[in-house]
Design an enzyme around this catalytic site. Structure first.
Site, PDB file in Angstrom:
ATOM      1  CG  ASN B  73      -0.297   0.565   2.438  1.00  0.00           C
ATOM      2  OD1 ASN B  73      -0.317   1.768   2.653  1.00  0.00           O
ATOM      3  ND2 ASN B  73       0.302  -0.303   3.246  1.00  0.00           N
ATOM      4  CB  CYS B 135       4.339   4.752   7.946  1.00  0.00           C
ATOM      5  SG  CYS B 135       3.384   4.797   6.452  1.00  0.00           S
ATOM      6  CB  CYS B 342       4.305 -43.088  -3.452  1.00  0.00           C
ATOM      7  SG  CYS B 342       5.065 -42.385  -4.938  1.00  0.00           S
ATOM      8  CB  CYS B 345       3.463 -36.459  -8.564  1.00  0.00           C
ATOM      9  SG  CYS B 345       4.368 -36.061  -7.047  1.00  0.00           S
ATOM     10  CB  CYS B 352      16.174 -35.519  -5.082  1.00  0.00           C
ATOM     11  SG  CYS B 352      17.644 -36.088  -4.189  1.00  0.00           S
ATOM     12  CB  CYS B 411      19.346 -39.302   1.965  1.00  0.00           C
ATOM     13  SG  CYS B 411      18.140 -38.106   2.591  1.00  0.00           S
ATOM     14  CB  CYS B 417      12.165 -35.379  -1.251  1.00  0.00           C
ATOM     15  SG  CYS B 417      12.792 -36.005   0.312  1.00  0.00           S
ATOM     16  CB  CYS B 421       5.948 -35.162  -0.922  1.00  0.00           C
ATOM     17  SG  CYS B 421       4.750 -36.516  -1.005  1.00  0.00           S
TER      18      CYS B 421
END
Lengths: 445, 448
Positions: B73, B135, B342, B345, B352, B411, B417, B421
């Protein structure tokens, strides 16, 4: 088909869209629902491998031209496929959202949104300059040939499409039910292919234009002429007035403004075309439409969603009955005589065979009979094509390349696969085009 | 049932949910409607010499089809006469004596001017004063707002002036547009401030119109930087609140502000030490009614956790924020993918590979490119039901070959991941025993 006139206006009212179009707000909301899967299953399930998440994310980003071009790069008939594809068993059937306990992404409608926007803007794909002097002929003007021709032209090859009808597009123009695809949309796609530089000629290949002549002029011939007329029932009375096969029926109502169906219609067959014809008969004003199939619901080859929709349209289904004669009155079909059947042992297709039950005949009065028993093979043309192997009336090809036993001939679409979907024909045409381009490069360095 | 009554630096109110100074608290009628909806307090739209505003005033950032992830604004302080604002404060306090009304103030940096506005506000019945040192647009060009809040000495001096005459608690509203917010927080404390409000809006340009090439909001062919707020700023606000909450030289109550839209954010700010929270953007987006779920949700959460009062959990998270050098280098987690939930997708897989450490794999493919190439080369036809022995795409079950596997030895436990997910609890980050005792970087350096 002698008349080029396609009767459009009446059909717009009688055949509203099966799936209404998205407006841009709805398309955006749906596009944003897509997870943007990697190596997406929807893309794998599409015979033309349209990069579905990519075109959907381009809708979400406001890159609508990019979205349409992503579709067209994989499938030049992206508009008609968005309307006619059985998405439940293709992209949408493979959507991971099913397992997310949610409805699949409405890929078909999003694709239609992208394509409608593209065509509404009068957009074009950039023309590609011709490279080399070799030319390729595509026989038939349906989806397989259009796809093959567009792919070849976009790769710089000169192409001519030979079609015996006044308007190209094949079944997309003449044979698809109105509530799925309008002829005008099929013709827009033809115009798009033409704008790429593809030449169209109306000619009876194998008749006035012999294949020998084409062989002399073209480096390769792509056979994409589809199937022939619908199979006959082979029963008495079949020639009577008031008997019209499903494809001719669909073509007639699309071209004749005053085509009428009478009160009671009998459709014979259990495939998707039988369902389309039955639905059309209802919408054209028939009070009662009865579909007879010699097996049962379980063996019916139509997609289950087509069957479900047809029940909603008010089509009545009768199982285990096979026509044995058309009964005429004053030269017109007045009733069909059926015999009851029972299911026996499985046949070659793995489905149980329908066997007539002795002394179970019955008569069913009607005003119109529409047999829909599948299309015959166009064997007469092929018999003259030296060295092209046929099996069961279909052309035998190497599936990855579409190449026939004669290396100058390639093939795809219904004349190869026996009659599948538009998207299968497009995929066949594209693969054959790529193989022919590769072969041209081999031949000429 | 949890008790939400609040005593913030001596200001009492039925719950800790205040409307922040801004458009939702512009006039008495609005504030009374807000109290009817359930808000516990309201910080009045900043009062000072009336200004003239421009149109338009707001612009926002939408994200993935959701509106107003962030709001910007360029509106200034109240454009209404001081007397009008004060008269309406008096009326609100008469009709809502148990609710908190805080007067937000901004005037020229002159001692007598500040004295005057403080006295008049308190005479009107304000329960407290919030000095607007935050402000960042417009007013700062005139030597007020963040022009004060960016200089610790000015902030201290004006706080002192106000405290010379104030009888009610004085809150200093801090600007985030500064290198180290603690310097001003400490200065306010030195000046005698009773509490702090943090944060004010962040300097921003939300976007540019790609047809006119003009940034938004558009004002007659130009734009100006504004103050950014809304859900997007919450993480920044939480960090700045944590900075001042954990600073031993500050040590006064904090009213948390920045991206609070529901009870969850409110609980987070309180866990980092806030006594009240202030809301503006969410109320501008959806109206005052959002406070109902803030009260209800916070109460239910407190009941579930066994907290009876707000004091029972305020600040619990402050000691859990430490410097990086104190984190345990031998704590190890790895990602595990639940094969049953799972959905295939493969977003974790590509995240990763492209964004992390290449330790999630798909059987049969050494790299993502080979997976994509295989899919493109695959021949697919439309399955004809009942003829093709049902090889039709079956969306109900994830094909096993699409379920990625984590190489736990490789890992690094980065969480990426798990973050990408879309399925709840499909990827979990699980602790594995490294067999080594806890050791921080600082300890490791000391050893060597």
């Amino acid at each position: 088909m002698s008349s080029a006139a396609l009767h459009v206006e009446r059909n717009l009212e009688q055949f509203p869209d099966l799936h209404p179009a998205f407006d841009s707000q709805a398309a955006l909301a749906e596009a944003n629902r897509c997870l943007f899967c990697f190596d997406a299953p929807c893309m794998g399930a599409c015979p033309t491998h349209i990069d579905v998440p990519r075109f959907i994310k381009k809708i979400a980003s406001g890159n609508l031209r990019g979205s349409a071009v992503t579709i067209l790069d994989a499938n030049i008939l992206g508009l008609s496929c968005s309307r006619v594809c059985p998405v439940d068993v293709l992209c949408e059937g493979a959507c991971v959202m099913h397992r997310y306990n949610k409805l699949p992404i409405e890929i078909g409608r999003l694709q239609r949104f992208a394509m409608d926007t593209f065509y509404a803007k009068g957009a074009h794909l950039p023309p590609v300059a011709q490279t080399g002097s070799q030319r390729i002929a595509c026989v038939g003007g349906g989806p397989a040939s259009l796809s093959c021709a567009a792919e070849l032209r976009r790769r710089g090859v000169a192409v001519t499409v030979f079609d015996n009808r006044p308007l190209p597009g094949g079944l997309n123009t003449y044979g698809v039910a109105e509530y799925k695809l309008r002829p005008a949309d099929s013709l827009r796609e033809v115009a798009m292919v033409r704008s790429l530089g593809v030449e169209f000629r109306q000619a009876e290949v194998g008749g006035a234009t012999p294949l020998d002549e084409l062989e002399g002029e073209y480096a390769f011939l792509f056979l994409g002429m589809g199937l022939g007329a619908m199979e006959r029932m082979g029963i008495p009375g079949e020639q009577a007035l008031g008997v019209i096969d499903a494809l001719r029926f669909i073509e007639r109502y699309k071209t004749l403004p005053d085509f009428s169906v009478g009160k009671t219609v009998v459709v014979i067959g259990g495939g998707n075309t039988a369902i389309d014809a039955a639905n059309a008969a209802r919408r054209l004003g028939a009070q009662d439409v009865h579909l007879f199939y010699r097996r049962t619901e379980t063996e019916m080859p139509a997609f289950s969603f087509e069957y479900d929709r047809s029940k909603v349209e008010g089509v009545q289904f009768h199982w285990l009955a096979q026509p044995v004669a058309i009964l005429e009155q004053e030269g017109r079909a007045a009733a069909v005589k059926f015999v009851r059947t029972a299911l026996g042992q499985p046949d070659a297709s793995g489905r149980r065979k329908a066997e007539p039950v002795p002394e179970s005949e019955f008569e069913f009065p009607c005003d119109l009979v529409i047999p829909a028993l599948g299309q015959s093979r166009l064997t007469s043309l092929l018999e003259s094509t030296r060295g092209v192997e046929l099996k069961g009336g279909s052309i035998v090809v190497d599936r990855a390349t579409g190449r026939t036993a004669n290396p100058r001939y390639y093939g795809g679409g219904d004349c190869v696969n026996g009659g599948r979907e538009v998207v299968d024909a497009v995929a066949d045409g594209k693969r054959a085009a790529l193989a022919m381009v590769a072969q041209l490069q081999v031949n000429h360095g | 049932m949890a008790d939400l009554t609040t005593n913030f630096a001596g200001i009492r109110c039925p719950n800790p949910f205040w409307l922040a100074s801004g458009p939702p608290t512009n006039c008495g009628d609005q504030v009374m409607r807000a109290f009817d909806a359930g808000w516990g307090g309201a910080v009045w739209k900043t009062i000072g010499e009336p200004i003239v505003n421009v149109s338009s005033r707001y612009s926002s950032v939408d994200w993935n089809g959701q509106r107003m992830m962030g709001l910007n604004n360029i509106e200034l302080i109240s454009d209404r006469p001081i007397e009008t604002n004060l008269r309406e404060i008096a009326e609100v306090k008469k009709r809502y004596p148990k609710h908190a009304v805080i007067a937000s103030l901004m005037v020229d940096s002159k001692r007598d001017v500040w004295h005057d506005i403080v006295k008049r506000s308190e005479d009107a019945g304000a329960d407290g004063l919030e000095l607007n040192f935050g402000c960042p647009h417009g007013m700062s060009e005139r030597g007020m707002g963040s022009a004060v809040g960016q200089v610790p000495e000015y902030s201290c001096m004006i706080t002192e002036w106000v405290k010379e005459v104030a009888r009610t608690p004085v809150l200093i509203k801090l600007t985030p547009n500064i290198t180290d917010i603690r310097t001003v927080a400490r200065a306010a404390r030195r000046g005698g401030a009773d509490a702090l409000s943090a944060i004010n809006t962040i300097n921003s340009i939300t976007g540019i119109d790609l047809d006119t090439f003009t940034p938004r909001p558009y004002v007659g062919g130009s734009s100006s930087h504004g103050g950014y707020c809304g859900p997007a700023v919450k993480p920044i606000a939480l960090h700045l609140v944590q900075q001042i909450a954990s600073d031993t030289e500050v040590g006064i109550p904090i009213s948390g502000i920045g991206g609070i839209a529901g009870w969850r954010e409110a609980a987070e700010f309180m866990l980092l030490g806030c006594g009240t929270v202030q809301v503006c953007t969410a109320a501008m987006h959806y109206g005052y009614r959002i406070v109902e779920d803030m009260i209800d949700g916070l109460s239910n959460w407190m009941d579930e956790k066994g907290f009876r009062t707000l004091d029972d959990f305020r600040g619990l998270s402050v000691p859990k924020v430490t410097e990086w050098k104190h984190l345990d280098l031998n704590y190890k987690i790895v990602a595990r993918i639940d094969r049953d939930t799972c959905i295939g997708c493969d977003l974790c897989y590509i995240a990763c590979w492209d964004g992390a450490h290449q330790c999630i794999h798909i059987d049969g493919h050494s790299r993502p490119e080979s997976l994509e190439a295989a899919s493109h080369a695959r021949l697919t036809v439309t399955p004809i039901a009942k003829l093709d022995a049902l090889q039709a795409a079956n969306g109900k079950k994830t094909p096993p070959e699409r379920i990625p596997k984590v190489d736990e030895a490789e890992c690094v436990g980065c969480n990426l991941c798990w973050l990408v997910c879309p399925v709840a609890n499909c990827i979990t980050m699980e602790q594995v025993d490294t067999g080594r005792p806890a050791q921080s970087w600082e300890q490791r350096c000391q050893q060597h």
